[in-house]
Scaffold this active site. Structure first.
Site, short mmCIF file in Angstrom:
data_model
loop_
_atom_site.label_atom_id
_atom_site.label_comp_id
_atom_site.label_asym_id
_atom_site.label_seq_id
_atom_site.Cartn_x
_atom_site.Cartn_y
_atom_site.Cartn_z
N GLU A 92 0.79 -1.56 0.42
CA GLU A 92 0.38 -0.36 -0.11
C GLU A 92 0.84 1.69 0.19
OE1 GLU A 92 -4.42 -1.85 1.51
OE2 GLU A 92 -2.87 -0.85 3.54
N CYS A 105 3.54 8.65 1.18
CA CYS A 105 3.94 7.34 1.96
C CYS A 105 3.84 6.23 1.01
CB CYS A 105 3.29 7.64 3.22
SG CYS A 105 3.51 6.51 4.60
N CYS A 112 5.86 -6.55 8.02
CA CYS A 112 7.34 -6.80 8.35
C CYS A 112 7.55 -7.44 9.27
CB CYS A 112 6.46 -5.07 8.89
SG CYS A 112 7.96 -4.60 10.05
N CYS A 116 6.16 -4.67 15.56
CA CYS A 116 5.54 -3.73 17.10
C CYS A 116 3.90 -3.43 17.46
CB CYS A 116 5.53 -2.33 16.29
SG CYS A 116 7.42 -1.91 15.49
N CYS A 119 0.65 -1.90 15.53
CA CYS A 119 0.56 -2.20 14.26
C CYS A 119 0.38 -3.35 12.98
CB CYS A 119 2.09 -1.77 13.43
SG CYS A 119 2.52 -2.02 11.97
N SER A 215 11.25 6.15 14.75
CA SER A 215 9.49 6.32 15.19
C SER A 215 10.18 5.22 17.09
CB SER A 215 8.79 5.07 14.97
OG SER A 215 8.63 5.21 13.38
N HIS A 217 8.29 5.77 20.24
CA HIS A 217 7.24 5.85 21.04
C HIS A 217 6.86 5.78 22.35
CE1 HIS A 217 6.17 6.06 17.00
NE2 HIS A 217 6.04 4.88 16.51
N CYS A 334 -0.86 5.98 10.03
CA CYS A 334 0.21 5.50 10.31
C CYS A 334 -0.36 4.12 11.51
CB CYS A 334 0.27 6.77 11.01
SG CYS A 334 2.22 6.07 11.59
#
Ligand code: SF4
Length: 342
Positions: A92, A105, A112, A116, A119, A215, A217, A334
């Site tokens: 995407e 983006c 992945c 995380c 996500c 990132s 967080h 995100c």
């Protein structure tokens, strides 16, 4: 015999292709410019090459763009493109138009491996790295369809961890930022990592001028491990050292991304810990709120909590911005990318 797809070769690699064909290297530069800069994909219309060479290119090579599966538009104007790769895997790309600038983006991997906890991509697991052509193809598709002014900025914040696909990401950056290529100013391109320390150091030394975002967080090791499991391998103190190394070598600030998750990392103590952690690091802090993904159990904090958090940061940190979430209704925000076709 199947034709070789020329999408994704850097200028130097195109020159090498011509040399290996027994042709002059400068034809590689001509072809590079035609494809990426002039948006000319028909070899026969490359007017500075001989007829013989154009016929040879036609016989042996092709330019194969990404195949669009689906395009959806959010009520806030955000657009999401779902592409099918040659082997069928979906990826995407998200276009976020804003008044001052528009950001594209892009994805660097199908799925992945880093899992995380907030996500949707991480939940899919890792499928494979994208090729350079598959990364560049996302930009070229949107540019060809929506016009060359459809985006001003590019961020590697789609699916995947770009530093786990390091060489291809660097080659994609070369094509994007080459003035004979896509010609995008490096200061308008950002690579975003969750903190792959050896690659942050390598990137610092690479001479590549695109921006770096982390990132983060969480400002403590324990909380970070809960949100970003790879933090166990790359601890916070070593990560900050690597960022100092990057800013020292490049003389550029690093962008710190901090997503607020209700009840997890959004307290006054969290804000103070964040300000302390980043003291002395040349950086900008981008505060975002969580985009809930069904089944993952994370929520966004209230506006009041967000205000309190950033008001603690403002006097203690050099530059803080609060970014509004975009494209939530189409799962384009995100952390929401999961490449599912309806
Ligand atoms: S946030 Fe980024 S690194 Fe983490 S799982 Fe999602 S895509 Fe991977």
């Amino acid at each position: 015999m199947s034709k070789q797809n020329l999408l994704g070769y850097t200028r130097g690699q195109m020159e090498d292709i011509f040399v290996s064909l027994g042709e002059k290297a400068y034809h590689g530069k001509q072809l590079f410019k035609w494809l990426y800069n002039n948006q000319q994909y028909d070899f026969q219309l490359m007017s500075d090459m001989s007829k013989e060479l154009r016929n040879r290119l036609d016989n042996e090579f092709e330019f194969r763009p990404l195949e669009l599966r689906q395009e959806v538009k959010s009520t806030d104007g955000t657009e999401k493109y779902l592409f099918a790769l040659d082997d069928g895997h979906p990826i995407e790309t998200v276009l976020i138009p804003e008044a001052e600038r528009s950001t594209l983006c892009i994805s660097s991997q199908a799925g992945c491996a880093l899992a995380c906890s907030f996500c949707a991509t991480g939940k899919m697991g890792f499928v494979r790295n994208l090729t350079v052509g598959e990364m560049i193809g996302q930009l070229m598709y949107v540019r060809d369809r929506r016009g060359s002014d459809s985006f001003t900025n590019v961020v590697f914040m789609g699916m995947g961890e770009p530093f786990n696909n390091y060489d291809n990401t660097l080659n994609a950056l070369d094509i994007m930022c080459d003035h004979s290529g896509l010609g995008i100013a490096a200061r308008r391109v950002t690579v975003s990592t969750v903190g792959i320390i050896p690659k942050i150091r390598k990137y610092a030394e690479s001479g590549q001028k695109a921006n770096l975002a982390l990132s983060l967080h969480a400002a403590t090791q324990e909380k970070r491990e809960r949100l970003v499991p790879v933090a166990k391998k790359y601890p916070l103190d070593e990560l900050i050292d690597a960022l100092c190394y990057y800013t020292g070598i490049t003389k550029r600030r690093v962008m710190i991304e901090y997503i607020l998750f209700a009840g997890i990392n959004d307290s006054k103590d969290d804000a103070l810990a964040l300000a302390r952690l980043l003291q002395g690091l040349p950086c900008k802090i981008n505060v975002l709120t969580c985009n809930p993904v069904a089944g993952l159990g994370f929520d966004a904090p209230s506006d009041e909590i967000v205000d309190t958090f950033v008001n603690i940061l403002y006097p203690r940190a050099p530059a803080v911005t609060v970014r509004k979430s975009r494209g939530q209704d189409i799962d384009a925000a995100c952390g929401q990318l999961a490449a599912k076709a309806d």
